[in-house]
Design an enzyme around this catalytic site. Structure first.
Site, mmCIF file in Angstrom:
data_model
loop_
_atom_site.group_PDB
_atom_site.id
_atom_site.type_symbol
_atom_site.label_atom_id
_atom_site.label_comp_id
_atom_site.label_asym_id
_atom_site.label_seq_id
_atom_site.Cartn_x
_atom_site.Cartn_y
_atom_site.Cartn_z
ATOM 1 N N HIS A 60 9.539 5.214 27.743
ATOM 2 C CA HIS A 60 10.803 4.692 28.270
ATOM 3 C C HIS A 60 11.863 5.796 28.220
ATOM 4 O O HIS A 60 11.735 6.760 27.464
ATOM 5 C CB HIS A 60 11.261 3.502 27.445
ATOM 6 C CG HIS A 60 10.389 2.301 27.581
ATOM 7 N ND1 HIS A 60 10.775 1.057 27.147
ATOM 8 C CD2 HIS A 60 9.135 2.138 28.103
ATOM 9 C CE1 HIS A 60 9.819 0.181 27.393
ATOM 10 N NE2 HIS A 60 8.807 0.824 27.969
ATOM 11 N N GLU A 62 14.796 5.886 26.875
ATOM 12 C CA GLU A 62 15.374 6.089 25.541
ATOM 13 C C GLU A 62 14.408 6.846 24.632
ATOM 14 O O GLU A 62 14.820 7.751 23.896
ATOM 15 C CB GLU A 62 15.743 4.750 24.888
ATOM 16 C CG GLU A 62 16.790 3.956 25.640
ATOM 17 C CD GLU A 62 16.191 2.964 26.633
ATOM 18 O OE1 GLU A 62 16.895 2.006 26.983
ATOM 19 O OE2 GLU A 62 15.021 3.143 27.064
ATOM 20 N N CYS A 90 15.031 -1.976 25.148
ATOM 21 C CA CYS A 90 14.051 -2.993 24.761
ATOM 22 C C CYS A 90 13.888 -2.949 23.234
ATOM 23 O O CYS A 90 14.381 -2.028 22.578
ATOM 24 C CB CYS A 90 12.715 -2.730 25.463
ATOM 25 S SG CYS A 90 11.808 -1.320 24.797
ATOM 26 N N CYS A 93 12.537 0.405 21.949
ATOM 27 C CA CYS A 93 13.531 1.472 22.011
ATOM 28 C C CYS A 93 14.618 1.282 20.960
ATOM 29 O O CYS A 93 15.060 2.244 20.332
ATOM 30 C CB CYS A 93 14.121 1.565 23.408
ATOM 31 S SG CYS A 93 12.926 2.149 24.634
#
Length: 164
Positions: A60, A62, A90, A93
């Site tokens: 992701h 992040e 999420c 993250c």
């Protein structure tokens, strides 16, 4: 190098860097997620999601930005840093943000925005994660939300879009 160090001055600028990085990712067949990590006025990293590029579901925006920031700072402790994310992180993250000791998260679009774009989101907010986990991470949501949502619209307009 995907991420680079540059100097910036304010929250609007840092978030717009993340937005531009997300647009760049979408143009490369990735998804509309990116993050910019800043410590003491220095951008440690600004990266977009590379899930499809790497076939790594954990890549992701992040996570990618945290990995790069730690490499650039030569430490896993990002105490005092601020993470600017194009979307509410999420749970995975947010946990990484907590473990990296990032002081504050500023995000634009919401989990509901991501879900509406077709992403398979867990609807556990950062505030819930913070409360349940006893995290000290400061959270500011909805920052430049409209500009961040436009990246989702750009993503949805693309013929080669893929969600996960």
């Amino acid at each position: 190098m995907i991420c680079k160090k540059v100097m910036r001055l304010d929250d609007n600028t840092y978030m717009r860097m993340a937005i531009e990085k997300a647009r760049e990712g979408v143009s490369q067949g990735q998804t509309p997620f990116a993050a910019c990590i800043v410590l003491n006025g220095e951008v440690l990293s600004c990266c977009h999601n590379v899930v499809w590029q790497t076939t790594d579901i954990t890549a992701h925006g992040e996570i990618h930005a945290i990995r790069q920031a730690c490499l650039n700072a030569k430490t896993i402790d990002l105490s005092g840093a601020v993470l600017y994310s194009t979307c509410e992180p999420c749970p995975m993250c947010f946990a990484a943000i907590h473990w990296a000791r990032i002081a504050k998260v500023i995000y634009g679009a919401t989990i509901a925005d991501a879900k509406q774009a077709g992403f398979h989101e867990l609807t556990i907010s950062n505030e819930q994660m913070k409360s349940l986990g006893g995290s000290e991470v400061e959270i500011e949501g909805g920052f430049l939300r409209e500009e961040n949502v436009k990246v989702f619209e750009y993503f949805l307009s693309r013929a080669n879009k893929k969600v996960y």
